[in-house]
Write a protein that holds these residues in place. Structure first.
Motif, PDB file in Angstrom:
ATOM      1  N   SER B  52       0.824  -1.214   0.000  1.00  0.00           N
ATOM      2  CA  SER B  52       0.000   0.000   0.000  1.00  0.00           C
ATOM      3  C   SER B  52       0.861   1.269   0.000  1.00  0.00           C
ATOM      4  CB  SER B  52      -0.909  -0.007   1.223  1.00  0.00           C
ATOM      5  OG  SER B  52      -0.124  -0.160   2.385  1.00  0.00           O
ATOM      6  N   MET B  53       2.192   1.094   0.102  1.00  0.00           N
ATOM      7  CA  MET B  53       3.057   2.282   0.165  1.00  0.00           C
ATOM      8  C   MET B  53       3.433   2.775  -1.237  1.00  0.00           C
ATOM      9  SD  MET B  53       5.817   1.075   2.980  1.00  0.00           S
ATOM     10  CE  MET B  53       5.329   0.348   4.538  1.00  0.00           C
ATOM     11  N   GLU B  54       3.968   3.939  -1.278  1.00  0.00           N
ATOM     12  CA  GLU B  54       4.506   4.462  -2.531  1.00  0.00           C
ATOM     13  C   GLU B  54       5.736   3.607  -2.887  1.00  0.00           C
ATOM     14  OE1 GLU B  54       7.209   7.958  -3.938  1.00  0.00           O
ATOM     15  OE2 GLU B  54       6.003   8.453  -2.169  1.00  0.00           O
ATOM     16  N   SER B  55       5.984   3.362  -4.166  1.00  0.00           N
ATOM     17  CA  SER B  55       6.971   2.331  -4.511  1.00  0.00           C
ATOM     18  C   SER B  55       8.360   2.601  -3.927  1.00  0.00           C
ATOM     19  CB  SER B  55       7.033   2.126  -6.017  1.00  0.00           C
ATOM     20  OG  SER B  55       7.434   3.298  -6.648  1.00  0.00           O
ATOM     21  N   ALA B  56       8.830   3.855  -3.952  1.00  0.00           N
ATOM     22  CA  ALA B  56      10.177   4.130  -3.430  1.00  0.00           C
ATOM     23  C   ALA B  56      10.231   3.830  -1.929  1.00  0.00           C
ATOM     24  CB  ALA B  56      10.539   5.581  -3.679  1.00  0.00           C
ATOM     25  N   HIS B  57       9.167   4.161  -1.202  1.00  0.00           N
ATOM     26  CA  HIS B  57       9.124   3.893   0.235  1.00  0.00           C
ATOM     27  C   HIS B  57       9.078   2.406   0.519  1.00  0.00           C
ATOM     28  CE1 HIS B  57       7.521   8.153   1.317  1.00  0.00           C
ATOM     29  NE2 HIS B  57       8.816   8.113   1.126  1.00  0.00           N
ATOM     30  N   ALA B  58       8.262   1.694  -0.273  1.00  0.00           N
ATOM     31  CA  ALA B  58       8.122   0.257  -0.063  1.00  0.00           C
ATOM     32  C   ALA B  58       9.477  -0.436  -0.244  1.00  0.00           C
ATOM     33  CB  ALA B  58       7.112  -0.310  -1.056  1.00  0.00           C
ATOM     34  N   VAL B  59      10.233   0.013  -1.247  1.00  0.00           N
ATOM     35  CA  VAL B  59      11.540  -0.588  -1.510  1.00  0.00           C
ATOM     36  C   VAL B  59      12.475  -0.347  -0.321  1.00  0.00           C
ATOM     37  CG1 VAL B  59      13.596  -0.376  -2.955  1.00  0.00           C
ATOM     38  CG2 VAL B  59      11.355  -0.527  -4.019  1.00  0.00           C
ATOM     39  N   VAL B  60      12.463   0.874   0.210  1.00  0.00           N
ATOM     40  CA  VAL B  60      13.307   1.194   1.365  1.00  0.00           C
ATOM     41  C   VAL B  60      12.948   0.290   2.550  1.00  0.00           C
ATOM     42  CG1 VAL B  60      13.781   2.959   3.115  1.00  0.00           C
ATOM     43  CG2 VAL B  60      13.723   3.593   0.698  1.00  0.00           C
ATOM     44  N   PHE B  61      11.650   0.185   2.802  1.00  0.00           N
ATOM     45  CA  PHE B  61      11.140  -0.584   3.944  1.00  0.00           C
ATOM     46  C   PHE B  61      11.553  -2.060   3.846  1.00  0.00           C
ATOM     47  CE2 PHE B  61       7.245  -2.852   5.636  1.00  0.00           C
ATOM     48  CZ  PHE B  61       7.482  -2.591   6.969  1.00  0.00           C
ATOM     49  N   LEU B  62      11.283  -2.679   2.687  1.00  0.00           N
ATOM     50  CA  LEU B  62      11.557  -4.109   2.531  1.00  0.00           C
ATOM     51  C   LEU B  62      13.055  -4.396   2.507  1.00  0.00           C
ATOM     52  CD1 LEU B  62       8.961  -5.314  -0.104  1.00  0.00           C
ATOM     53  CD2 LEU B  62       8.953  -5.693   2.340  1.00  0.00           C
ATOM     54  N   LEU B  63      13.774  -3.553   1.799  1.00  0.00           N
ATOM     55  CA  LEU B  63      15.207  -3.797   1.645  1.00  0.00           C
ATOM     56  C   LEU B  63      15.928  -3.652   2.986  1.00  0.00           C
ATOM     57  CD1 LEU B  63      16.809  -4.606  -0.774  1.00  0.00           C
ATOM     58  CD2 LEU B  63      17.464  -2.237  -1.119  1.00  0.00           C
ATOM     59  N   ALA B  64      15.478  -2.684   3.805  1.00  0.00           N
ATOM     60  CA  ALA B  64      16.090  -2.497   5.125  1.00  0.00           C
ATOM     61  C   ALA B  64      15.868  -3.749   5.969  1.00  0.00           C
ATOM     62  CB  ALA B  64      15.499  -1.273   5.812  1.00  0.00           C
ATOM     63  N   ALA B  65      14.627  -4.265   5.932  1.00  0.00           N
ATOM     64  CA  ALA B  65      14.320  -5.475   6.707  1.00  0.00           C
ATOM     65  C   ALA B  65      15.168  -6.640   6.212  1.00  0.00           C
ATOM     66  CB  ALA B  65      12.839  -5.812   6.585  1.00  0.00           C
ATOM     67  N   TRP B 359      22.381   2.602  -0.721  1.00  0.00           N
ATOM     68  CA  TRP B 359      22.453   3.363   0.529  1.00  0.00           C
ATOM     69  C   TRP B 359      21.634   2.723   1.628  1.00  0.00           C
ATOM     70  CZ3 TRP B 359      26.318   6.150   1.599  1.00  0.00           C
ATOM     71  CH2 TRP B 359      26.969   6.892   0.606  1.00  0.00           C
ATOM     72  N   VAL B 360      20.444   2.172   1.253  1.00  0.00           N
ATOM     73  CA  VAL B 360      19.610   1.498   2.264  1.00  0.00           C
ATOM     74  C   VAL B 360      20.394   0.322   2.862  1.00  0.00           C
ATOM     75  CG1 VAL B 360      17.538   0.106   2.614  1.00  0.00           C
ATOM     76  CG2 VAL B 360      17.413   2.166   1.233  1.00  0.00           C
ATOM     77  N   ILE B 361      21.045  -0.462   2.000  1.00  0.00           N
ATOM     78  CA  ILE B 361      21.817  -1.618   2.493  1.00  0.00           C
ATOM     79  C   ILE B 361      22.892  -1.136   3.468  1.00  0.00           C
ATOM     80  CG2 ILE B 361      23.458  -3.421   1.817  1.00  0.00           C
ATOM     81  CD1 ILE B 361      21.893  -3.886  -0.668  1.00  0.00           C
ATOM     82  N   ILE B 362      23.586  -0.070   3.095  1.00  0.00           N
ATOM     83  CA  ILE B 362      24.677   0.428   3.927  1.00  0.00           C
ATOM     84  C   ILE B 362      24.150   0.911   5.294  1.00  0.00           C
ATOM     85  CG2 ILE B 362      26.380   2.306   4.139  1.00  0.00           C
ATOM     86  CD1 ILE B 362      26.780   2.041   1.071  1.00  0.00           C
ATOM     87  N   ILE B 363      23.128   1.765   5.250  1.00  0.00           N
ATOM     88  CA  ILE B 363      22.630   2.351   6.513  1.00  0.00           C
ATOM     89  C   ILE B 363      22.005   1.274   7.396  1.00  0.00           C
ATOM     90  CG2 ILE B 363      21.074   4.065   7.517  1.00  0.00           C
ATOM     91  CD1 ILE B 363      21.359   5.538   4.730  1.00  0.00           C
TER      92      ILE B 363
END
Lengths: 347, 496
Positions: B52-65, B359-363
């Motif tokens: 349900s999120m905006e695609s860029a946000h969803a990618v950040v969320f899933l990739l961080a997890a 960057w998400v992977i790094i942070i």
């Protein structure tokens, strides 16, 4: 006292008989309406792991089933065991109460059934088909750097054409049939784990060709990584159609019929079915609800946003196409022989 | 290029994205920590929220997890010998002995720091390899995959310690077990005893849970003591673990590099990277005899490799749609759903998005390591809890974890069966490490050998240049420990 006991017994007996009959005979069939689903739980079976195309369609659709049927919940259940056959058997065993539905890769279901794969307990034609989700033309592709650009090029190659394949799956059968129809000798390079690996195999030159659905191959064709040789399917596509190629190379009527049957099954590539033996009334209610769900503008918008094409076809028509596909294949002796040769009774 | 690099960076640091990154990291870490629940489960669970999120946000969320699941998994591997996934197994080989010696805090801190550096390196590898990924991918075909798996066996042969023949028997047991299920070459069900349950083979998660966690709990229950026999050292111990990892920076970098390259090559699985890195840490160590008994280099090597492979793996998934692991397959499906269609064009058209993923992977990796380092000192105390209490809680979590990943009750039986087998293997001195390597790599070896023979219609694939180079490395890796030991003995004899 005795009289009172008798009364109680009679009452109990009548009550038990009544409730038993109530279970056996569903509510007055003619009076059945959507309220039948009120408060009930529906299971939406997906025969593959979460995350793939089939799973995505099920998850996109389930809120809209809930919107048009008063079910308490639609639970998407992934059951990938046995390459999805376990889920097919589960659907075949489920009660005809409309509470179990499944998204099915129709081609694989029919071929496995015809090949008499061991352990199969279903007959595709007996399911209550509710809707077609997508049609999926298949494309035979080659490496653009090779000299293999047309079926004619493949015919004039002085060796067997190597097909990159997962194994005994539907895309392999499609590729083999396309080549066989043009009398092109072939061999399979089996063992790749998915469409991505098959594509890489053709790009790397491990194999000459592979056949996969148009939606899977389009990005690579557009990027110039693959060359589309031939399209098979009933849907209109922006690539060359098989019939023109077939006319030009003059393939036999028998082979043309075989390809026609194959195109027929690709036409109902992803479809949804409920348990076998659903009452006509219940089938009608479910088909109507699915029609509403599939034509809901919000559903269509979310499918579009997710890059998932929808080629909805109603339940009756889907049922007819499945039954026709099974019949066509069964009547085609050379096709049946080939399917059994490929599967080699190995299952 | 630089513009895309900066735009990727700033998009991750937007408040809403950063918030989702934090939440994703927390959830991923927690799921990873629960034995048996791994990356694929985490993603499958989070996708309904992300959709349900905006695609860029969803990618950040899933990739961080996804990025920190392994960091969380290493915590349970080190503390309870309960690795959440196959890739976490090598962390337990030295991490758990360290916990038993009361140095759980030090092991956790070292693992976390190595994971973070591995993750950071992998993020930069993802950015740096974009121009050459195609060449690397095309250079590695089934013959090279086959030879890489052979190389892993030869690494393992040197890992297995004092009883090489028992280790060999364990490898063969693993290989034999890997033949159950659908034949990877012909797609024919094999040794399935007429049940669909075995069509996909014995699942790795219940197997790992049983073999390592349940067998350990049987031992604990019998001993009635806690995991740690002496006292638990915390406090300075944690900072020592961090310091030691930085002192071994070259090992961390080498392992991250090896893992990144393996990550790029699809179809080798997440496990191979950590096994190879552990093997490399052992072979390059001055004190290889300490491995398996609590050598900190073992933990560092394995964990640097574990998080180091993600960047490469993501790159291949995005550019060619070929996922390297089951988690990547789920991510791939989700990317397509979100309109991010993997293709070589992706590397040109969506460069800012790829950089923001890096960057998400790094942070996320740095955040995950911080959680481990600060929570680790308290977590390590769990290992001092008395056996009856610890075993009953862990057993419930393990069994639920083992069954939850596939939603299949049969997995509970599998978990207990391998718990018993693992206990017996320990008792009679058969290496569980060798067994798991045989099991995990069996299908890769078989599949790629079969495909290679079909492509070349014979054994011609062995003459490919890269295959020859890999074969030489494999032979050298196997022979070098034996030769060096002989040379050492000769020298000692000469000195006498």
């Amino acid at each position: 006292m005795m009289h009172r006991k008798k009364l109680v017994f009679t009452f109990l007996a009548v009550f038990m008989l009544g409730s038993t009959l109530g279970i056996i005979i569903p509510k007055d069939a003619a009076a059945l309406d959507e309220s039948y689903f009120k408060g009930k739980k529906m299971t939406f079976l997906v025969p593959f792991k979460p995350g793939g195309g089939f799973d995505t369609y099920a998850r996109l659709l389930s809120p809209y089933i809930k919107k048009y049927l008063p079910v308490r919940n639609v639970i998407v259940k992934n059951e990938p065991a046995g390459g999805g056959l376990a889920a097919m058997n589960r659907l075949a065993r489920s009660k005809p109460d409309g509470r179990t539905v499944m998204i099915i890769q129709t081609g694989a279901a029919v071929i496995n059934e015809l090949a008499e794969v061991k352990g199969i307990r279903y007959q595709s034609g007996k399911f209550t088909w509710l809707a077609r989700v997508t049609s999926s033309p298949n494309v035979l592709v080659s490496n653009p750097k090779s000299t293999l650009k047309t079926m004619g090029d493949l015919q004039s190659l002085n060796r067997e054409v190597a097909i990159a394949s997962i194994g005994r799956d539907f895309s392999t059968i499609t590729a083999i049939l396309m080549l066989k129809a043009f009398d092109i000798p072939y061999r399979t390079v089996m063992g790749y784990s998915g469409s991505g690996e098959q594509i890489m195999a053709v790009i790397r030159g491990d194999a000459d060709v592979c056949a996969l659905s148009i939606s899977t191959l389009k990005p690579s064709i557009d990027a110039g990584e693959l060359h589309g040789i031939m399209v098979l399917g009933k849907m209109e596509t922006d690539m060359s159609k098989f019939s023109e190629e077939a006319d030009r190379l003059n393939i036999s009527e028998k082979n043309r019929t075989m390809l026609g049957s194959l195109a027929g099954i690709l036409d109902i590539y992803r479809s949804i079915a409920a348990s076998p033996g659903l009452s006509p009334e219940l089938a009608r209610i479910m088909r109507t609800a699915f029609e509403k769900a599939f034509t809901d503008p919000d559903f269509l918008a979310s499918a579009k946003k997710s890059n998932r094409p929808v080629h909805y076809l109603n339940g009756e028509e889907t049922q007819r196409l499945v039954e026709t596909a099974v019949e066509n294949f069964k009547n085609d002796a050379s096709f049946m022989k080939m399917v059994k040769d490929i599967f080699g009774g190995a299952y | 290029m630089i513009e895309a690099w900066v735009s990727g960076f700033t998009s991750v640091f937007a408040p809403s994205a950063l918030f989702l990154l934090l939440i994703g990291t927390g959830i991923g870490y927690a799921i990873g920590f629960i034995p048996g629940l791994a990356g694929a489960f985490a993603l499958a669970m989070l996708i309904p929220f992300a959709i349900s999120m905006e695609s860029a946000h969803a990618v950040v969320f899933l990739l961080a997890a996804h990025a920190v699941v392994m960091t969380g998994g290493s915590l349970s591997a080190i503390l309870f010998n309960a690795p959440g996934t196959g890739a976490n197994v090598p962390a337990s080989w030295d991490g758990y002995p360290m916990t038993r010696m009361g140095q759980g805090g030090r092991a956790i801190a070292a693992a976390a720091t190595a994971s973070a550096i591995g993750g950071v390196v992998s993020g930069f590898v993802l950015m740096g390899l974009i121009p050459v990924v195609r060449a690397i991918l095309l250079a590695f075909g089934p013959p090279e995959f086959f030879m890489l798996s052979v190389m892993a066996y030869s690494f393992v042969a040197s890992v297995t310690g004092r009883y090489p023949f028992k280790a060999l028997a364990a490898v063969f047991f693993g290989l034999l077990l890997s033949t159950i299920g659908t034949d990877p070459a012909l797609a024919i069900p094999r040794f399935t005893f007429g049940t669909f349950y075995l069509w996909e083979g014995v699942d790795l998660i219940p197997l790992v849970m049983g073999l390592f966690a349940v067998s350990e709990m049987i031992k604990l229950a019998i001993s009635k003591k806690g995991i740690v026999s002496g006292g638990v050292q915390i406090g300075r111990d944690v900072f020592q673990g961090v310091k030691e990892t930085f002192q071994k920076w070259f090992l961390v970098l080498r392992c991250s590099g090896i893992a990144s390259v393996i990550g790029i090559i699809p179809g080798l699985g997440a496990e191979l990277a950590t096994f190879m890195c552990y093997g490399h840490a052992l072979q390059s160590s001055k004190t290889p005899e300490k491995f398996g008994k609590g050598a900190i280099e073992g933990v560092i090597g394995a964990e640097a490799g574990n998080n180091g492979k993600e960047g490469g793996s993501l790159l291949t998934t995005l550019a060619f749609g070929v996922p390297g692991s089951s988690s990547m397959a789920i991510l791939l499906g989700f990317f397509i759903t979100m309109g991010i269609i993997p293709s070589p064009e992706m590397l040109k058209e969506h460069l800012p998005l790829i950089f923001s993923m890096a960057w998400v992977i790094i942070i996320a990796n740095v955040l995950g390591a911080c959680i481990s380092i600060f929570a680790g000192r308290y977590m390590a105390k769990i290992s001092a809890i008395r056996a009856p209490l610890l075993v009953s809680v862990l057993l419930v979590v393990t069994v639920i974890g083992g069954a939850a990943s596939n939603n299949n009750l049969g997995d509970i039986g599998t978990t207990f069966l391998f718990g018993f087998i693992g206990y017996q293997m320990d008792k009679f001195g058969y290496s569980k490490a060798a067994f798991i390597v045989g099991f995990v790599l069996g299908k890769i070896t078989e599949k790629n050998l079969f495909i290679s023979i079909q492509i070349y219609q014979g054994a011609g694939f062995l003459l490919r240049p890269l295959t020859i180079i890999l074969a030489i490395i494999a032979i050298a890796a196997f022979a070098w420990p034996i030769i060096s030991q002989k040379m050492k003995k000769n020298r000692e004899n000469n000195e006498k």
